[in-house]
Write a protein that holds these residues in place. Structure first.
Motif, PDB file in Angstrom:
ATOM      1  N   GLU A 112      -2.737  -6.265  13.232  1.00  0.00           N
ATOM      2  CA  GLU A 112      -1.666  -7.202  12.906  1.00  0.00           C
ATOM      3  C   GLU A 112      -0.993  -6.876  11.573  1.00  0.00           C
ATOM      4  OE1 GLU A 112      -3.044 -11.191  13.071  1.00  0.00           O
ATOM      5  OE2 GLU A 112      -3.486 -11.136  15.224  1.00  0.00           O
ATOM      6  N   LYS A 113      -1.741  -6.252  10.675  1.00  0.00           N
ATOM      7  CA  LYS A 113      -1.198  -5.941   9.362  1.00  0.00           C
ATOM      8  C   LYS A 113      -1.368  -4.457   9.052  1.00  0.00           C
ATOM      9  CE  LYS A 113      -2.186 -10.525   7.412  1.00  0.00           C
ATOM     10  NZ  LYS A 113      -2.880 -11.268   6.327  1.00  0.00           N
ATOM     11  N   LEU A 114      -0.529  -3.985   8.154  1.00  0.00           N
ATOM     12  CA  LEU A 114      -0.665  -2.615   7.686  1.00  0.00           C
ATOM     13  C   LEU A 114      -1.954  -2.456   6.896  1.00  0.00           C
ATOM     14  CD1 LEU A 114       2.942  -1.907   6.372  1.00  0.00           C
ATOM     15  CD2 LEU A 114       1.856  -0.777   8.305  1.00  0.00           C
ATOM     16  N   PRO A 115      -2.634  -1.331   7.021  1.00  0.00           N
ATOM     17  CA  PRO A 115      -3.822  -1.108   6.197  1.00  0.00           C
ATOM     18  C   PRO A 115      -3.417  -0.865   4.745  1.00  0.00           C
ATOM     19  CG  PRO A 115      -3.305   0.850   7.456  1.00  0.00           C
ATOM     20  CD  PRO A 115      -2.375  -0.226   7.941  1.00  0.00           C
ATOM     21  N   GLU A 116      -4.368  -0.959   3.861  1.00  0.00           N
ATOM     22  CA  GLU A 116      -4.088  -0.680   2.453  1.00  0.00           C
ATOM     23  C   GLU A 116      -3.942   0.830   2.231  1.00  0.00           C
ATOM     24  OE1 GLU A 116      -7.114  -2.425   0.060  1.00  0.00           O
ATOM     25  OE2 GLU A 116      -6.711  -4.479   0.758  1.00  0.00           O
ATOM     26  N   LYS A 117      -3.222   1.177   1.175  1.00  0.00           N
ATOM     27  CA  LYS A 117      -3.071   2.572   0.755  1.00  0.00           C
ATOM     28  C   LYS A 117      -2.463   3.451   1.854  1.00  0.00           C
ATOM     29  CE  LYS A 117      -6.871   2.248  -2.559  1.00  0.00           C
ATOM     30  NZ  LYS A 117      -8.161   2.796  -3.023  1.00  0.00           N
ATOM     31  N   THR A 118      -1.369   2.986   2.435  1.00  0.00           N
ATOM     32  CA  THR A 118      -0.679   3.795   3.449  1.00  0.00           C
ATOM     33  C   THR A 118      -0.099   5.071   2.847  1.00  0.00           C
ATOM     34  OG1 THR A 118       1.389   2.588   3.111  1.00  0.00           O
ATOM     35  CG2 THR A 118      -0.091   1.768   4.831  1.00  0.00           C
ATOM     36  N   GLU A 119       0.022   5.120   1.533  1.00  0.00           N
ATOM     37  CA  GLU A 119       0.578   6.309   0.890  1.00  0.00           C
ATOM     38  C   GLU A 119      -0.322   7.532   1.068  1.00  0.00           C
ATOM     39  OE1 GLU A 119      -1.880   4.148  -2.230  1.00  0.00           O
ATOM     40  OE2 GLU A 119      -0.387   3.603  -0.716  1.00  0.00           O
ATOM     41  N   LYS A 120      -1.574   7.299   1.437  1.00  0.00           N
ATOM     42  CA  LYS A 120      -2.464   8.429   1.702  1.00  0.00           C
ATOM     43  C   LYS A 120      -2.204   9.045   3.074  1.00  0.00           C
ATOM     44  CE  LYS A 120      -6.328   7.001  -1.250  1.00  0.00           C
ATOM     45  NZ  LYS A 120      -7.786   6.726  -1.305  1.00  0.00           N
ATOM     46  N   ILE A 121      -1.442   8.350   3.896  1.00  0.00           N
ATOM     47  CA  ILE A 121      -1.181   8.796   5.259  1.00  0.00           C
ATOM     48  C   ILE A 121       0.283   9.164   5.464  1.00  0.00           C
ATOM     49  CG2 ILE A 121      -1.197   8.073   7.693  1.00  0.00           C
ATOM     50  CD1 ILE A 121      -3.581   6.253   6.934  1.00  0.00           C
ATOM     51  N   LEU A 122       1.190   8.357   4.887  1.00  0.00           N
ATOM     52  CA  LEU A 122       2.621   8.546   5.118  1.00  0.00           C
ATOM     53  C   LEU A 122       3.271   9.418   4.049  1.00  0.00           C
ATOM     54  CD1 LEU A 122       3.692   4.909   6.089  1.00  0.00           C
ATOM     55  CD2 LEU A 122       2.914   6.745   7.594  1.00  0.00           C
ATOM     56  N   LYS A 132      13.186  -0.060   6.636  1.00  0.00           N
ATOM     57  CA  LYS A 132      14.389  -0.484   7.356  1.00  0.00           C
ATOM     58  C   LYS A 132      14.080  -1.534   8.428  1.00  0.00           C
ATOM     59  CE  LYS A 132      16.428   4.136   6.881  1.00  0.00           C
ATOM     60  NZ  LYS A 132      16.946   5.323   7.620  1.00  0.00           N
ATOM     61  N   PHE A 133      12.788  -1.785   8.657  1.00  0.00           N
ATOM     62  CA  PHE A 133      12.390  -2.628   9.779  1.00  0.00           C
ATOM     63  C   PHE A 133      11.680  -3.895   9.308  1.00  0.00           C
ATOM     64  CE2 PHE A 133      12.658   1.748  11.174  1.00  0.00           C
ATOM     65  CZ  PHE A 133      13.374   1.648  12.361  1.00  0.00           C
ATOM     66  N   THR A 134      11.522  -4.826  10.246  1.00  0.00           N
ATOM     67  CA  THR A 134      10.784  -6.055   9.948  1.00  0.00           C
ATOM     68  C   THR A 134       9.306  -5.724   9.797  1.00  0.00           C
ATOM     69  OG1 THR A 134      10.337  -6.553  12.279  1.00  0.00           O
ATOM     70  CG2 THR A 134      12.420  -7.377  11.353  1.00  0.00           C
ATOM     71  N   GLN A 135       8.528  -6.654   9.248  1.00  0.00           N
ATOM     72  CA  GLN A 135       7.104  -6.403   9.036  1.00  0.00           C
ATOM     73  C   GLN A 135       6.361  -6.062  10.327  1.00  0.00           C
ATOM     74  OE1 GLN A 135       5.762  -6.252   5.854  1.00  0.00           O
ATOM     75  NE2 GLN A 135       4.055  -5.322   6.971  1.00  0.00           N
ATOM     76  N   PRO A 136       6.550  -6.818  11.432  1.00  0.00           N
ATOM     77  CA  PRO A 136       5.862  -6.441  12.682  1.00  0.00           C
ATOM     78  C   PRO A 136       6.276  -5.059  13.182  1.00  0.00           C
ATOM     79  CG  PRO A 136       6.666  -8.699  12.793  1.00  0.00           C
ATOM     80  CD  PRO A 136       7.278  -8.101  11.572  1.00  0.00           C
ATOM     81  N   GLU A 137       7.557  -4.725  13.033  1.00  0.00           N
ATOM     82  CA  GLU A 137       8.033  -3.404  13.466  1.00  0.00           C
ATOM     83  C   GLU A 137       7.445  -2.308  12.579  1.00  0.00           C
ATOM     84  OE1 GLU A 137      12.457  -4.519  15.250  1.00  0.00           O
ATOM     85  OE2 GLU A 137      12.204  -4.210  13.100  1.00  0.00           O
ATOM     86  N   GLN A 138       7.320  -2.595  11.286  1.00  0.00           N
ATOM     87  CA  GLN A 138       6.713  -1.619  10.375  1.00  0.00           C
ATOM     88  C   GLN A 138       5.279  -1.309  10.788  1.00  0.00           C
ATOM     89  OE1 GLN A 138       7.018  -2.433   6.162  1.00  0.00           O
ATOM     90  NE2 GLN A 138       9.070  -3.298   6.369  1.00  0.00           N
ATOM     91  N   THR A 139       4.540  -2.346  11.159  1.00  0.00           N
ATOM     92  CA  THR A 139       3.150  -2.151  11.567  1.00  0.00           C
ATOM     93  C   THR A 139       3.067  -1.280  12.812  1.00  0.00           C
ATOM     94  OG1 THR A 139       2.589  -4.316  10.648  1.00  0.00           O
ATOM     95  CG2 THR A 139       1.007  -3.335  12.167  1.00  0.00           C
ATOM     96  N   GLN A 140       3.907  -1.570  13.807  1.00  0.00           N
ATOM     97  CA  GLN A 140       3.935  -0.760  15.026  1.00  0.00           C
ATOM     98  C   GLN A 140       4.247   0.699  14.697  1.00  0.00           C
ATOM     99  OE1 GLN A 140       4.113  -1.354  18.592  1.00  0.00           O
ATOM    100  NE2 GLN A 140       3.447  -3.491  18.551  1.00  0.00           N
ATOM    101  N   LEU A 141       5.278   0.912  13.895  1.00  0.00           N
ATOM    102  CA  LEU A 141       5.695   2.271  13.555  1.00  0.00           C
ATOM    103  C   LEU A 141       4.637   3.007  12.756  1.00  0.00           C
ATOM    104  CD1 LEU A 141       9.443   1.612  12.716  1.00  0.00           C
ATOM    105  CD2 LEU A 141       8.595   3.224  14.439  1.00  0.00           C
TER     106      LEU A 141
END
Length: 224
Positions: A112-122, A132-141
């Motif tokens: 349901e939520k983004l994990p912490e420290k996404t900068e290690k992956i993205l 550019k997207f809403t929070q739910p869309e960001q999580t999916q992407l």
């Protein structure tokens, strides 16, 4: 030869099916599962092994089940036959992708939520793209991007030695399914129809992907 098999391992909450599934495994995987103390982890590993059995059966290679080896970095393979495979599991689902060429596969349960420290992956481009997207869309992407990168890691075989944050699937401001990686062109295909709550991606050279994924059900297990 290309195929993708998947299953909901919740079927192994049935004790009889659990024991039936174990009969379809290699001796090594069966011993590994019997040592696991977490029932959920055991069901996932069992599901992955059962899917591999079905994949080998479809290709008339079931006699190879006990001949699986691993590279020094842990990637499983079968030597001397035209059969490549990759396994993945997450949540309550397991996945097996197989081909006559090297293949990477990943399945990620979308939280349901983004994990912490996404900068290690993205990458920076990917992080910017998500804004550019809403929070739910960001999580999916995010999970779709993560599945892409994990499938690349598993195709490559070097594991987490790859610098994930330096790999970008954003090209000209859009999500791309093609990646120039070292001296190769790699292609990626998603299978959203498996389950909307999971991100699934396959990585390989060439575009000859399986059109659809096939579900292995409890009924199919019962015939063995």
């Amino acid at each position: 030869m290309n195929g993708i098999l998947y299953m909901d391992v919740s079927v192994f909450e049935d004790v009889l099916l659990y024991e039936k599934g174990k009969t379809l495994l290699s001796a090594e995987r069966r011993m590994y599962i019997e040592k696991l103390k977490n029932p959920k982890t055991a069901r996932l590993s069992l599901g992955a092994g059962v899917l591999l059995f079905f994949a080998l059966q479809k290709c008339n290679y079931t006699e190879q089940l006990e001949k699986i080896k691993k590279t020094p970095l842990g990637k499983p393979y079968l030597k001397g036959i035209d059969f490549q495979f990759n396994l993945s599991h997450s949540g309550t689902y397991a996945l097996c992708a197989y081909s006559n060429r090297n293949i990477g596969a990943d399945l990620q349960q979308i939280k349901e939520k983004l994990p912490e420290k996404t900068e290690k992956i993205l990458s920076k481009d990917e992080t910017s793209f998500l804004t550019k997207f809403t929070q739910p869309e960001q999580t999916q992407l995010f999970y779709r991007l993560w599945a892409r990168k994990e499938s690349l890691i598993k195709w490559d075989g070097r594991g987490l030695r790859l610098p994930l944050q330096e790999i970008s699937f954003i090209k000209n401001g859009t999500l791309t399914d093609i990646l120039e990686w070292e001296d190769k062109t790699l292609y990626f295909k998603e299978y959203p129809k498996i389950n909307e709550k999971y991100a699934v991606c396959i990585c390989k050279e060439g575009t000859d992907f399986a059109r659809n994924a096939e579900e292995i059900t409890a009924e199919m297990l019962k015939i063995f």
